[in-house]
Every structure is written in C-alpha cells, then in structure tokens.
Write an enzyme that holds these catalytic residues in place. Structure first.
Site, PDB file in Angstrom:
ATOM      1  N   GLU A  91       0.833  -1.207   0.000  1.00 20.73           N
ATOM      2  CA  GLU A  91       0.000   0.000   0.000  1.00 20.73           C
ATOM      3  C   GLU A  91       0.859   1.245   0.000  1.00 20.73           C
ATOM      4  O   GLU A  91       1.844   1.279   0.727  1.00 20.73           O
ATOM      5  CB  GLU A  91      -0.929   0.041   1.230  1.00 20.73           C
ATOM      6  CG  GLU A  91      -1.989   1.122   1.076  1.00 20.73           C
ATOM      7  CD  GLU A  91      -2.903   1.281   2.308  1.00 20.73           C
ATOM      8  OE1 GLU A  91      -2.581   0.771   3.381  1.00 20.73           O
ATOM      9  OE2 GLU A  91      -3.931   1.932   2.156  1.00 20.73           O
TER      10      GLU A  91
ATOM     11  N   GLY B 256       3.220   2.057  10.820  1.00 20.38           N
ATOM     12  CA  GLY B 256       3.098   1.410  12.115  1.00 20.38           C
ATOM     13  C   GLY B 256       2.672  -0.040  11.940  1.00 20.38           C
ATOM     14  O   GLY B 256       3.173  -0.947  12.594  1.00 20.38           O
TER      15      GLY B 256
ATOM     16  N   MET C  21       0.295  -2.712   8.808  1.00 18.96           N
ATOM     17  CA  MET C  21      -0.376  -2.785   7.514  1.00 18.96           C
ATOM     18  C   MET C  21      -1.362  -3.947   7.512  1.00 18.96           C
ATOM     19  O   MET C  21      -1.018  -5.079   7.835  1.00 18.96           O
ATOM     20  CB  MET C  21       0.677  -2.953   6.408  1.00 18.96           C
ATOM     21  CG  MET C  21       0.108  -3.140   5.020  1.00 18.96           C
ATOM     22  SD  MET C  21      -0.788  -1.648   4.471  1.00 18.96           S
ATOM     23  CE  MET C  21      -2.067  -2.406   3.491  1.00 18.96           C
ATOM     24  N   GLU C  22      -2.591  -3.632   7.064  1.00 14.42           N
ATOM     25  CA  GLU C  22      -3.723  -4.533   7.236  1.00 14.42           C
ATOM     26  C   GLU C  22      -3.842  -5.645   6.214  1.00 14.42           C
ATOM     27  O   GLU C  22      -4.952  -6.177   6.028  1.00 14.42           O
ATOM     28  CB  GLU C  22      -5.009  -3.705   7.205  1.00 14.42           C
ATOM     29  CG  GLU C  22      -5.369  -3.101   5.826  1.00 14.42           C
ATOM     30  CD  GLU C  22      -4.897  -1.666   5.617  1.00 14.42           C
ATOM     31  OE1 GLU C  22      -3.901  -1.269   6.253  1.00 14.42           O
ATOM     32  OE2 GLU C  22      -5.505  -0.956   4.803  1.00 14.42           O
ATOM     33  N   ASN C  23      -2.776  -6.062   5.508  1.00 15.63           N
ATOM     34  CA  ASN C  23      -2.878  -7.120   4.499  1.00 15.63           C
ATOM     35  C   ASN C  23      -3.853  -8.201   4.955  1.00 15.63           C
ATOM     36  O   ASN C  23      -3.776  -8.687   6.087  1.00 15.63           O
ATOM     37  CB  ASN C  23      -1.512  -7.776   4.275  1.00 15.63           C
ATOM     38  CG  ASN C  23      -0.422  -6.760   4.136  1.00 15.63           C
ATOM     39  OD1 ASN C  23      -0.459  -5.922   3.254  1.00 15.63           O
ATOM     40  ND2 ASN C  23       0.551  -6.809   5.047  1.00 15.63           N
TER      41      ASN C  23
ATOM     42  N   HIS D 265      -7.186  -1.365  15.068  1.00 14.61           N
ATOM     43  CA  HIS D 265      -7.285  -0.628  13.802  1.00 14.61           C
ATOM     44  C   HIS D 265      -7.098  -1.567  12.603  1.00 14.61           C
ATOM     45  O   HIS D 265      -7.909  -1.601  11.678  1.00 14.61           O
ATOM     46  CB  HIS D 265      -6.224   0.478  13.809  1.00 14.61           C
ATOM     47  CG  HIS D 265      -6.121   1.278  12.548  1.00 14.61           C
ATOM     48  ND1 HIS D 265      -6.560   2.576  12.443  1.00 14.61           N
ATOM     49  CD2 HIS D 265      -5.605   0.978  11.327  1.00 14.61           C
ATOM     50  CE1 HIS D 265      -6.343   3.028  11.222  1.00 14.61           C
ATOM     51  NE2 HIS D 265      -5.752   2.072  10.526  1.00 14.61           N
ATOM     52  N   GLU D 266      -6.042  -2.350  12.631  1.00 13.28           N
ATOM     53  CA  GLU D 266      -5.753  -3.212  11.470  1.00 13.28           C
ATOM     54  C   GLU D 266      -6.824  -4.290  11.313  1.00 13.28           C
ATOM     55  O   GLU D 266      -7.164  -4.682  10.203  1.00 13.28           O
ATOM     56  CB  GLU D 266      -4.367  -3.848  11.585  1.00 13.28           C
ATOM     57  CG  GLU D 266      -3.203  -2.858  11.743  1.00 13.28           C
ATOM     58  CD  GLU D 266      -3.214  -1.701  10.756  1.00 13.28           C
ATOM     59  OE1 GLU D 266      -3.768  -1.845   9.644  1.00 13.28           O
ATOM     60  OE2 GLU D 266      -2.678  -0.633  11.109  1.00 13.28           O
TER      61      GLU D 266
ATOM     62  N   HIS E  42      -9.838  -2.956   9.595  1.00 14.16           N
ATOM     63  CA  HIS E  42      -9.623  -2.902   8.141  1.00 14.16           C
ATOM     64  C   HIS E  42      -9.992  -4.214   7.445  1.00 14.16           C
ATOM     65  O   HIS E  42     -10.248  -4.212   6.245  1.00 14.16           O
ATOM     66  CB  HIS E  42      -8.146  -2.666   7.837  1.00 14.16           C
ATOM     67  CG  HIS E  42      -7.734  -1.226   7.785  1.00 14.16           C
ATOM     68  ND1 HIS E  42      -8.417  -0.274   7.078  1.00 14.16           N
ATOM     69  CD2 HIS E  42      -6.656  -0.590   8.319  1.00 14.16           C
ATOM     70  CE1 HIS E  42      -7.786   0.895   7.185  1.00 14.16           C
ATOM     71  NE2 HIS E  42      -6.714   0.730   7.933  1.00 14.16           N
TER      72      HIS E  42
HETATM   73  N1  BES Z   1      -3.054   1.220   5.957  1.00 14.50           N
HETATM   74  C1  BES Z   1      -2.208   1.752   6.961  1.00 14.50           C
HETATM   75  C2  BES Z   1      -0.752   1.546   6.688  1.00 14.50           C
HETATM   76  C3  BES Z   1      -0.156   2.504   5.687  1.00 14.50           C
HETATM   77  C4  BES Z   1       0.106   3.801   6.042  1.00 14.50           C
HETATM   78  C5  BES Z   1       0.163   2.082   4.430  1.00 14.50           C
HETATM   79  C6  BES Z   1       0.662   4.661   5.116  1.00 14.50           C
HETATM   80  C7  BES Z   1       0.696   2.937   3.509  1.00 14.50           C
HETATM   81  C8  BES Z   1       0.962   4.229   3.850  1.00 14.50           C
HETATM   82  C9  BES Z   1      -2.517   1.127   8.308  1.00 14.50           C
HETATM   83  O1  BES Z   1      -3.780   0.607   8.449  1.00 14.50           O
HETATM   84  C10 BES Z   1      -2.420   2.222   9.318  1.00 14.50           C
HETATM   85  O2  BES Z   1      -3.212   3.115   9.252  1.00 14.50           O
HETATM   86  N2  BES Z   1      -1.471   2.148  10.219  1.00 14.50           N
HETATM   87  C11 BES Z   1      -1.254   3.180  11.218  1.00 14.50           C
HETATM   88  C12 BES Z   1      -1.611   2.702  12.576  1.00 14.50           C
HETATM   89  C13 BES Z   1      -2.954   3.103  13.044  1.00 14.50           C
HETATM   90  C14 BES Z   1      -3.197   2.667  14.452  1.00 14.50           C
HETATM   91  C15 BES Z   1      -3.287   4.560  12.900  1.00 14.50           C
HETATM   92  C16 BES Z   1       0.222   3.498  11.198  1.00 14.50           C
HETATM   93  O3  BES Z   1       0.926   2.935  10.400  1.00 14.50           O
HETATM   94  O4  BES Z   1       0.635   4.337  11.985  1.00 14.50           O
HETATM   95 ZN    ZN Z   2      -5.255   2.069   8.613  1.00 13.52          ZN
END
Ligand code: BES
Ligand code: ZN
Length: 873
Positions: free
Chosen positions: A143, A278, A280-282, A314-315, A318
């Site tokens: 992503e 942080g 990734m929701e694969n 969170h993940e 998703h």
């Molecule tokens: N889908 C995102 C990961 C992501 C972020 C992929 C930016 C590509 C670019 C994931 O679900 C996400 O939001 N992760 C957050 C943690 C969340 C608790 C807010 C993160 O990575 O901080």
């Molecule tokens: Zn997210």
C-alpha cells in the site's frame, strides 16, 4: 500509455491504466535471492478483454521482464511484438500482432526479476542480527502503490482479482501469505515450494508474502476455527501473546458488530524489524513495526499497551473496512482509514471501558485534526489524488483524525446503533467490491431516515472547519460561523463555506443535541444569566469563542462540564490565542484556575497548550520561558509530589497515567524533589538495578537526563538503546538522544542516523527529541541542508518518510527570517512527494511568528503580574 482524461472532473489527469482489459486471477511464484538481493518471479494473469485492442498495459516498477508470452482466447501462444516501459506512469505495455477480442479471456505469462530492496516498499528485505550474525527476512509492503515493485500487476484498488501465490526458498524458513497453505513440495535438497490457497477477490495493495526464520505464539482465546498467531524472528514471539489474544477477541467483536463473518481461514500478524508505517492490514497477514505489536506485562509502559491495542484494533477493523469492501480510488482513502480509526476506538472502549478512550479522543484525535486543518495548506477529506507521490501524502491527520472525528460526530447525531447498522448494510452491499463515499451516505440515510448526504458532504468535500463565535447582546445569544485559520488572517476567499454545525447546547437542563445550524448566524434559546456551553462534550468538529466574561464564567463551573468539555475548552482557548481570536492570557487565566483538576486528559491538554507557548517562544527571552516553567511548576509540582512515583498493580489505568504525566512535567518544569528522585533512579538503573525505573517514568527520565547530560549520559543512553530490556525502552532511549543540548553530542547523534546505527524507519525519532529545544532546532535545519542529497537518496520521496523528516527539521522555527531560510533552501528543488508537508511546516512557522509578535507583551505582563516572571537587571 496511461489514460489522461482532460475534463475538469475529480478524475481528470488521474494516472490510471487503460480499461481495455481487466485482471481476473494471478498465479504467482516468487523466490527471494538473499545472496543477490533480488527475487525471481513467474506469473500468469488471466485477463478479460473488455474491448478489441492489441495491447496490455500493467504497472511495473524497478522490475526487469525476462520473458513473456500470451495465450490468446483461441489458445494460440504468441510473443509480444513490443514491450515498452513508461517510467513516469510506472507501467509496461505489451503490444501484440493480433487483436485481442472483446470478452475473450487471455493469459499473460511473465518471467521477471526484481530488487529485494531495503526501502521498505514492494518485496523488500529486512535486516536483523542474531547472535552476532546478520540475517535477512523477505517481506512486502504494497500500500498504496508498491505492488508494482513486487510483480507486474494492475495496481489499482478497484481492479480486484483472485491470487494463487507460491513461494520458493530455503526449506528451514517459514513462508506466509494472505491464505493458508495448500501444499508443500521439496525443490532440490535444500529448498521447498509452498503453495497457498486462492484468495477471495481482493485489491493488489493487500497482497502480502513473507519468507524468513520465524517463530510464533497462538491466541488461547478461540475465535471460531480461525487460528490467530503472532510471528516474529525467534526470541521475540512470547511478547506477541497480548496482541494475539486481543486480535482474536477483536475479530469476534467486529464479526458480531457488523454481522459479517471473517472470511479467511486464519489470521497471522508478523513483527518486522524494518517497517515504514506502524502496521499494515494485508488480508489475513497483518504486518507490524515491532514496537506496535509487542507488549511485555512487566517491562512495557501503559502507553505501549494503549498503542498496541489501538494498532491491533485498527488493522483488524480494516479486514472489513478496506479489505472486504474497498475504496474505489485513493481519493476516498478516508473510507478506509477514518473507519478503521473510529472502529479501533470503539473496540478499545468495548474491551477496556476503564481506559475512557472517548475522553482521550478529544485531546488526541480531534485536536490533531483541528490543528492540521486550521492551516491553509490542509486539504479536504476527499481530495483528488492523481499520482503515486500524491497518494502517499494523504495518509495524514485529515484522512485519519479529521475523518474519524466527523464519524464520531455523525454517529452521535444518528445514534451509534443506527450508525453501525447503516455501515454494516453498506459493507454487505459492496462486499468483495469497491465503493465511494456517496454509497455510504446512501446506506446511512436509508437506516436513519435523515438526509445524511447533504449534511455530511460539506464536511468531506470542503477543507477546514468553522470557528463559532457566541455573541451576547442583552438577552439575545447568537452564534456566528466563519472559517478558522491558525494564522488568523481569514480572507473572504477562505471563508466561502457555511458548515452544517451540530450545536450541542449544554445547560443545567442537560445536553440538547437536536440543533443543527447551517447559516452564518443562528440565535440559540438560552438564558444568558444561567450556565450554558456550546459544542457539548466536544462532539462537533469546530472551535468556539465566547466573550471574555463568558470564558471567565465557564472557567468557574468546571463541575458542570464533562471531561470532553474541559479538554475542548482548554484546547479552544489555546488555539484561539495562537490565531489571535483571543488573548493568550485568556488561556493562562483559565488553566491557572484549574489546579484541582482530576482528569489526566484535561491535564494533558493543559500541559500541551503550555508547551505550545514554550515552543512558539523558543527563540525569545529566557526570562519569559523560565516564567512559563515556573507557572507549570506551580500547577503540577505539589500534585506530582503528593501522588508520588511508585506504581501499584491495583492502581487504575487512569491513575497510573496521571501519575506518570505529572511526574514528567514536574521534572521538565524543574521541581527539585522530582529531579533528584529521577537522578537517583537513573543512577541506580545504570548501576545495574533494572527495576529502579518504572516503565511509566522511563521516557521522562531519559529525556531529562539527556537534556542536562554530557558524555557519560550519552554513553549510558546509547548503551540502553543497544541493549534494551524491551522494544519500547529502546525507542525511549533513542528519542532521548535528541534531547542533549550540547551541540558536540548532538552532532554525534545525527551521525548515528546516517551511519547505519539507527534503522532508517527510526530516523525521525531522535529528530523529534531535537525539535524540542533551541540548539536542536537550529542544528536540525543545518543538518538537513548539509545532508540533503544523502537523505533524499536514503528516503526516496515516493515513500512517506522524507516528508516527516522535512517537517521535523523545519517546523521548530518560529521567526520570519527562519521562514525565509527554509523557503530559500527549497527554492528550485523538486519537492514532489513532500510538498504538502513542507507547506504545512512553513505555515506553522508563520503562525508561531504572528502569535509571538502579537502576544508577547501581553504574556510577559501577565506572568509578571502573577509573580512568575523575574526580570534580570
Ligand atoms: N493502511 C495503513 C498503513 C499505511 C500507512 C500504508 C501509510 C501505507 C501508507 C494502516 O492501516 C495504518 O493506518 N497504520 C497506522 C496505525 C494506526 C493505528 C493509525 C500506522 O501505520 O501508523
Ligand atoms: Zn489504517
């Protein structure tokens, strides 16, 4: 070859693939080659022809095509007559001598080789040490648009397909992918091939596979027949138990809330040593940064527990929002991220009601959203994004925090149950498919009978939010709305939107949530002689200003206000003073009357608003900064000393948090008793008593020791960084390194960032510490200018990290001439990939500069009058 539409619709200029074909099924085999940092790939894609044409264009990035053939609809095997790559569009086009006929299914077969890179994107390598030996693990991060680095693909969220994935590698390794294993067979004597079951229809950005030496724990809580496991490189896995248990429960919670079964046969969650986000929701294979997954009951902090819970929740959200039902294109990113964020709070609140996460929401998420969205350089929640480098930049507080704040506002308006029912209908209606925002509003309108669409679309399509002024003239109380900008200079062109505002009128009779005001002005039914407050419980996404007398009255009735109200009032008073809508002394008077406050969240807001003054005044006279410190001390020191700094197991979560917070700020503000206690704990700790510092005090103590420290403390903290007791301790030590105020030491810290000592995923952490003090702020900018080429190379602009480095290295400035220096440096440079972060940093400097110029005399006088300021003669 990509299509560039030329009208002015939101899709105009969007870099998307031609629509002559669409993918149905990928059969993919990959083999990482750790000795060469490459990987071999072999794939066949079943492609449906949508219109007669003689080419297929798909996404590729840094992939070498070795061979390709096409099996046509009639079964002929042909070679392309031309293969052309477009580097800007990140595509490769295969041209054929025959016409591919509409409705035929053809199979494109490609052999390729890719880079097993160290940039944390696509199919990449993560590096770690075990018993002094360097080891590698191959993993993915697709992503938003890096699947094209891992295999040639139709890399757009609405081109869903099925995936049958196989991996080849060393037989002693663990192989994981989205699905469970279908079969395994040996390849020669030392390798094996693992084939996974076919996925449901899904988007490319959710594909994942991992090859490496891994160990796991499994959740003891049973969720259907779905095993929930946490994998890490051997030695860390036992710290994954907490996340595994919560994940199993959260899956069940979401399944029940939405009435939609989790459709995959397993859930694996893996901690990766090098990871850009942080987590990734694969689908079925969630990847995490180690600190956001591992929790140690004895050695981790409360904040880690909160963060791990939030990230896991969170993940997992998703898996429904995003994976099962997916955004149509990236301009609806908020549909994914705001929902996952909102649901994660709901989920944490469900499992840990005593954490009072919704009270926390106001000071954390809502303020974060309002701060960013108070800038002219903010953007609407739904924003046209056309290119890969733009997509990465919208993973920000607007998509996450503003989005989840408007969902909270909406859920409050519709009622939470109605809201969830509508959302569940929406998910079901678009299962294994894609949706746009309008589809969500439609489902919510249907269940609620309210016109959700016309109320909410302003909030998602327009940038910014209003400031509501409460005007009292005689017995008439009227509200008036205008755009809020942190720089305070709202021009008619900025102020065109009239937002639908949920008034949330709080009086002695309770909270009246029925008033919606969508005009410039609005008269509210209140008795001006009695208590009232607007934006009750801070449910709305806006700020409120009152007349000075009303502010004073509100300051005196804390007992009638909820925690959410109190946090919101402090935050508004702070933000209004930054922008010049009220005086900074209004904030100071308000908070100095709230010494007996009991909520950790209100304290947190008070202390961060005082810290904001300190950082805007960073380059001002020391006496004023000392006076603000004295005020802070006056507010917190007694309370901190009274509460003490030992933690009992039976103490509530919130009591522990408050104790930790007050200890840290008393320490920072220079309270002598607390300082000497901290020193002693640190000395004992370094001498070998690992229990001398409670985890909840660790970060404050490390920071404080560093800020006053020299050579010895530097060595001590580096050695903690290198041999930590827990992942969160490692990060706390690393962050504290930025707190040293000795420039010679700071230069050494900066060199650790580029010589490989600190992982590039963590570079921003010491920078955060440095941005908190004057020497640090100056050095940061100097360093960034000197090392620009290196940084640019290390953190390519297509990934999001460069933007945060630029922000950290520039936004600490507060003065006009510093603003110009920053502007000067970037003049003529290509700012693609971080232009937004840069614009936001510049505007932040501008607002601080305006604030200080406007209010410094007023602040100085107030501090002197109240006995905090002692002028040097
Ligand atoms: N889908 C995102 C990961 C992501 C972020 C992929 C930016 C590509 C670019 C994931 O679900 C996400 O939001 N992760 C957050 C943690 C969340 C608790 C807010 C993160 O990575 O901080
Ligand atoms: Zn997210």
């Amino acid at each position: 070859m990509a299509e560039h539409q030329s009208n002015s619709s939101p899709t105009a200029g969007r870099q998307v693939l031609p629509t002559n074909v669409k993918p149905l099924h990928y059969y993919l085999t990959l083999e990482p080659l750790f000795d060469r940092f490459k990987f071999n790939g072999d794939e066949t894609i079943d492609v449906k022809v949508q219109e007669d044409s003689d080419y297929i264009t798909l996404h590729t990035l840094e992939i070498d095509i070795l061979d390709s053939t096409l099996t046509t609809g009639s079964g002929d095997i042909i070679k392309p007559i031309g293969i052309t790559a477009d580097l800007d569009d990140q595509t490769t086009t295969f041209k054929f001598s025959e016409t591919l006929k509409k409705d035929d299914i053809v199979n494109l077969h490609i052999k390729f080789i890719g880079d097993l890179n160290d940039k944390m994107a696509g199919f990449y390598r993560s590096t770690y040490e075990e018993n002094g030996e360097v080891k590698y693990l191959a993993t993915t991060q697709m992503e938003p648009t890096d699947c094209r680095r891992a295999f040639p693909s139709f890399d757009e969220p609405n081109l869903k397909a099925k995936f049958s994935i196989s991996l080849i590698g060393d037989k002693k390794f663990t192989f994981l992918s989205n699905m469970d294993v279908k079969e395994e067979s040996p390849v020669g004597s030392s390798r094996k091939k693992v084939t996974f079951n076919t996925t449901p229809l899904m988007s490319t950005y959710l594909v994942a596979f991992i090859v490496g030496d891994l160990a796991y724990v499994e959740s003891k809580y049973k969720f259907n027949n779905v095993p929930v496991r946490v994998y890490t490189t051997p030695g860390y896995e036992s710290k994954g138990q907490y996340a595994a248990e919560l994940a199993a429960r959260a899956l069940e919670y979401y399944e029940q809330s939405f009435g939609i079964k989790y459709p995959l046969p397993k859930m694996d969650m893996v901690g990766i040593h090098d990871f850009s986000a942080g987590a990734m929701e694969n689908w079925g294979l969630i990847t995490y940064r180690m600190v956001d997954l591992l929790y140690d009951e004895e050695k981790s902090t409360l904040d880690t527990r909160l963060r791990v819970s939030e990230v896991v929740a969170h993940e997992l959200a998703h898996q429904w929002f995003g994976n099962y039902c997916t955004l149509d294109f990236w301009d609806s990113l908020w549909l994914n991220e705001s929902f996952a964020t909102y649901m994660s709070w709901k989920c944490c609140n469900h499992f840990y009601p005593d954490w009072k996460v919704w009270e926390n929401f106001v000071g954390e998420s809502l303020q974060y959203a309002l701060t960013l969205d108070g800038l002219r350089s903010s953007h609407p929640i739904e924003v046209p994004v056309k290119r890969a480098d733009e997509i990465n930049q919208i993973f920000d507080a607007i998509s996450y925090e503003k989005g989840s704040s408007i969902l909270r506002m909406l859920a409050n308006w519709l009622g939470e149950d109605v809201f969830i029912t509508g959302v569940s209908n929406y998910l079901k209606k678009h299962s294994y498919s894609n949706a746009k925002t309008a589809a969500l509003w439609e489902s919510l309108s249907e269940v609620s009978g309210k016109d959700v669409q016309s109320t909410m679309k302003i909030w998602t399509e327009k940038v910014g939010y209003p400031l509501v002024s409460v005007n009292e003239a005689g017995s008439k109380v009227t509200l008036e709305q205008h755009r809020f900008l942190t720089t305070g200079d709202v021009k008619p062109a900025d102020d065109k939107t009239v937002y639908p505002i949920f008034v949330g009128l709080k009086t002695d009779d309770g909270l009246n949530e029925s008033l919606v005001f969508d005009k410039r002005t609005f008269e509210i039914p209140v008795d001006e002689n009695k208590f009232f407050k607007v934006n009750g419980d801070s449910n709305g996404v806006y700020r409120v200003n009152y007349e000075p007398e009303r502010w004073q009255k509100l300051g005196k009735v804390a007992s009638k206000l909820s925690v959410e109200d109190r946090v919101g009032l402090v935050a508004d008073a702070g933000a209004l003073s930054v922008a010049g809508f009220s005086k900074t002394t209004n904030l100071l008077s308000l908070v100095s009357g709230w010494k007996s406050e009991s909520s950790v969240f209100v304290w947190d807001e008070i202390l961060s608003r005082l810290a904001a003054i300190k950082s805007a005044w960073l380059f001002e006279d020391e006496t004023v900064k000392e006076a603000i410190k004295a005020l802070t001390r006056d507010l917190v020191a007694d309370k901190a000393n009274k509460l003490g700094w030992s933690f009992g197991k039976e103490e509530s979560f919130l009591d522990q948090k408050l104790k930790g917070l007050l200890f840290g700020s008393a320490l920072n503000a220079g309270d002598k008793t607390v300082i000497s206690a901290a020193k002693k704990m640190f000395t004992d700790y370094v001498a070998g008593d690992k229990a001398a510092i409670h985890p909840n005090l660790r970060a404050s103590i490390f920071n404080n020791i560093a800020s006053k420290g020299g050579e010895k403390e530097f060595k001590d903290l580096v050695s903690i960084y290198e041999n930590p007791q827990s992942m969160d301790e490692k990060i706390a030590a690393l962050r504290s390194l930025g707190r040293f105020e000795d420039p010679v030491i700071l230069k050494r810290v900066l060199s650790l960032l580029l010589d490989g000592t600190v992982r590039s995923q963590d570079i921003y952490i010491p920078l955060q510490g440095m941005r908190s003090h004057k020497v640090g702020v100056e050095l940061l900018f100097k360093w960034m200018c000197e090392k620009w080429e290196t940084l640019y190379h290390m953190l390519p602009p297509g990934l999001a990290m460069l933007g945060s480095v630029v922000q950290l290295c520039t936004s600490g400035f507060t003065k006009e001439e510093q603003y110009e220096k920053v502007e000067e440096f970037f003049k003529g440079k290509d700012t693609k990939g971080f232009n937004q972060g840069l614009a936001q940093a510049l505007e932040t400097i501008q607002s601080k500069s305006g604030w200080v110029t406007r209010d410094s005399k007023d602040v100085e006088d107030w501090l002197e009058k109240n006995g905090y300021l002692h002028k040097h003669d």
